[in-house]
Design a protein around this motif. Structure first.
Motif, PDB file in Angstrom:
ATOM      1  N   GLU A 194     -38.992  20.056  61.078  1.00  0.00           N
ATOM      2  CA  GLU A 194     -40.302  20.708  60.934  1.00  0.00           C
ATOM      3  C   GLU A 194     -40.152  22.204  60.711  1.00  0.00           C
ATOM      4  O   GLU A 194     -40.923  22.815  59.976  1.00  0.00           O
ATOM      5  N   TYR A 195     -39.151  22.796  61.365  1.00  0.00           N
ATOM      6  CA  TYR A 195     -38.911  24.232  61.259  1.00  0.00           C
ATOM      7  C   TYR A 195     -37.705  24.499  60.372  1.00  0.00           C
ATOM      8  O   TYR A 195     -36.661  23.851  60.523  1.00  0.00           O
ATOM      9  N   CYS A 196     -37.845  25.446  59.469  1.00  0.00           N
ATOM     10  CA  CYS A 196     -36.727  25.807  58.595  1.00  0.00           C
ATOM     11  C   CYS A 196     -36.761  27.315  58.334  1.00  0.00           C
ATOM     12  O   CYS A 196     -37.804  27.862  57.947  1.00  0.00           O
ATOM     13  N   PHE A 197     -35.640  27.983  58.579  1.00  0.00           N
ATOM     14  CA  PHE A 197     -35.502  29.387  58.199  1.00  0.00           C
ATOM     15  C   PHE A 197     -35.139  29.452  56.716  1.00  0.00           C
ATOM     16  O   PHE A 197     -34.304  28.676  56.243  1.00  0.00           O
ATOM     17  N   ILE A 206     -36.236  37.242  55.331  1.00  0.00           N
ATOM     18  CA  ILE A 206     -36.044  36.109  56.235  1.00  0.00           C
ATOM     19  C   ILE A 206     -37.423  35.579  56.636  1.00  0.00           C
ATOM     20  O   ILE A 206     -38.296  36.354  57.039  1.00  0.00           O
ATOM     21  N   ALA A 207     -37.605  34.277  56.530  1.00  0.00           N
ATOM     22  CA  ALA A 207     -38.872  33.659  56.923  1.00  0.00           C
ATOM     23  C   ALA A 207     -38.601  32.417  57.756  1.00  0.00           C
ATOM     24  O   ALA A 207     -37.540  31.793  57.653  1.00  0.00           O
ATOM     25  N   VAL A 231     -43.640  33.007  59.945  1.00  0.00           N
ATOM     26  CA  VAL A 231     -43.076  34.316  60.297  1.00  0.00           C
ATOM     27  C   VAL A 231     -42.344  34.849  59.065  1.00  0.00           C
ATOM     28  O   VAL A 231     -41.635  34.090  58.393  1.00  0.00           O
ATOM     29  N   GLY A 232     -42.532  36.115  58.767  1.00  0.00           N
ATOM     30  CA  GLY A 232     -41.841  36.712  57.624  1.00  0.00           C
ATOM     31  C   GLY A 232     -41.396  38.126  57.921  1.00  0.00           C
ATOM     32  O   GLY A 232     -42.151  38.901  58.527  1.00  0.00           O
TER      33      GLY A 232
END
Length: 259
Positions: free
Chosen positions: A79-82, A104-105, A114-115
């Motif tokens: 679900e989360y990916c940088f 980076i996000a 987040v960014g």
């Protein structure tokens, strides 16, 4: 996932990567070329190693997609990916014009939440997280300002690419020249940041980009009130199978300036 912890970590990592980049920027660095003929330097590689290692250590539950590492498609199960571009604007880096960034996000369910964008030459830091707004920390004074797009419908400032302008862009500028007062250019993800901080109003990109070029900028511009969509007006999503943004996109200050 604590967004505040993530944001503070990304701000620190972007600044640390920026220091590495500047150390190399001030040397007589070599330039290699990838298969697609885009430039690659030691700065890209070393900044990437720093960011990716720290993210993997601190957030092992998250996937990572970076321009400078092999794409592991298992990321799509998370679900989360940088999403990382350790040196966005390598062409500008090679030209030594200062207009390059660290991007980076963090995306959640394909949307950027987040960014962070850091400008190594000026030390300016742009950052945003969902529901918390977008901000810029001045690299000289350290002052932090809240970012909000302009509300202009005329006398617009159009921002375009320093290295990737296109005929379609020129045609659109011509078509709406009555509303556009000025056309400026900027490198890397700085274009979206300029819209976020009212130094530009509209940014249309017809050419190809990748997820790591846009994710952090997308979050910052959107949290500053911008409209960010693909050229067909569909949502620009992330952590996709195909990381190429094939449809182009726009970042504009108001929905009335969606052309």
């Amino acid at each position: 996932m604590n967004q505040k912890v993530v944001l503070e970590t990304l701000k620190r990592l972007a600044a640390d990567a920026g220091k590495i980049i500047m150390e190399i920027y001030e040397t007589d660095f070599e330039v290699d070329y990838k298969e697609d003929e885009s430039p690659l330097t030691m700065a890209d590689k070393q900044a990437n190693n720093l960011i990716v290692k720290e993210l993997a250590d601190q957030f092992p539950e998250c996937a990572i997609l970076s321009e400078e590492m092999k794409d592991d498609k298992k990321r799509r199960q998370k679900e989360y990916c940088f999403i990382v571009d350790p040196l966005d604007g390598t062409k500008e880096f090679v030209k030594r014009n200062g207009q390059f960034t660290v991007n980076i996000a963090l995306v959640y369910n394909q949307r950027p939440i987040v960014g962070v964008i850091y400008v190594p030459v000026t030390k300016d830091l742009y950052f945003a997280s969902v529901d918390e707004g977008a901000y810029k920390q001045d690299g000289v004074t350290g002052e932090v300002q809240n970012l909000q797009v302009s509300d202009k419908l005329e006398h617009l400032i159009w921002v375009g690419s320093k290295s990737h302008s296109s005929e379609k862009e020129e045609n659109l500028i011509q078509k709406y020249q009555a509303q556009i007062d000025e056309v400026i250019s900027a490198g890397s993800s700085l274009k979206g940041c300029l819209v976020a901080e009212k130094r530009a109003d509209v940014y249309y990109r017809f050419g190809l980009t990748c997820e790591w070029d846009t994710a952090a900028m997308h979050c910052i511009a959107e949290q500053a009130g911008a409209v960010v969509k693909q050229m067909d007006h569909s949502e620009l999503l992330y952590n996709r199978e195909n990381t190429l943004n094939e449809k182009g996109f726009y970042i504009v200050n108001r929905k009335e300036n969606v052309w």
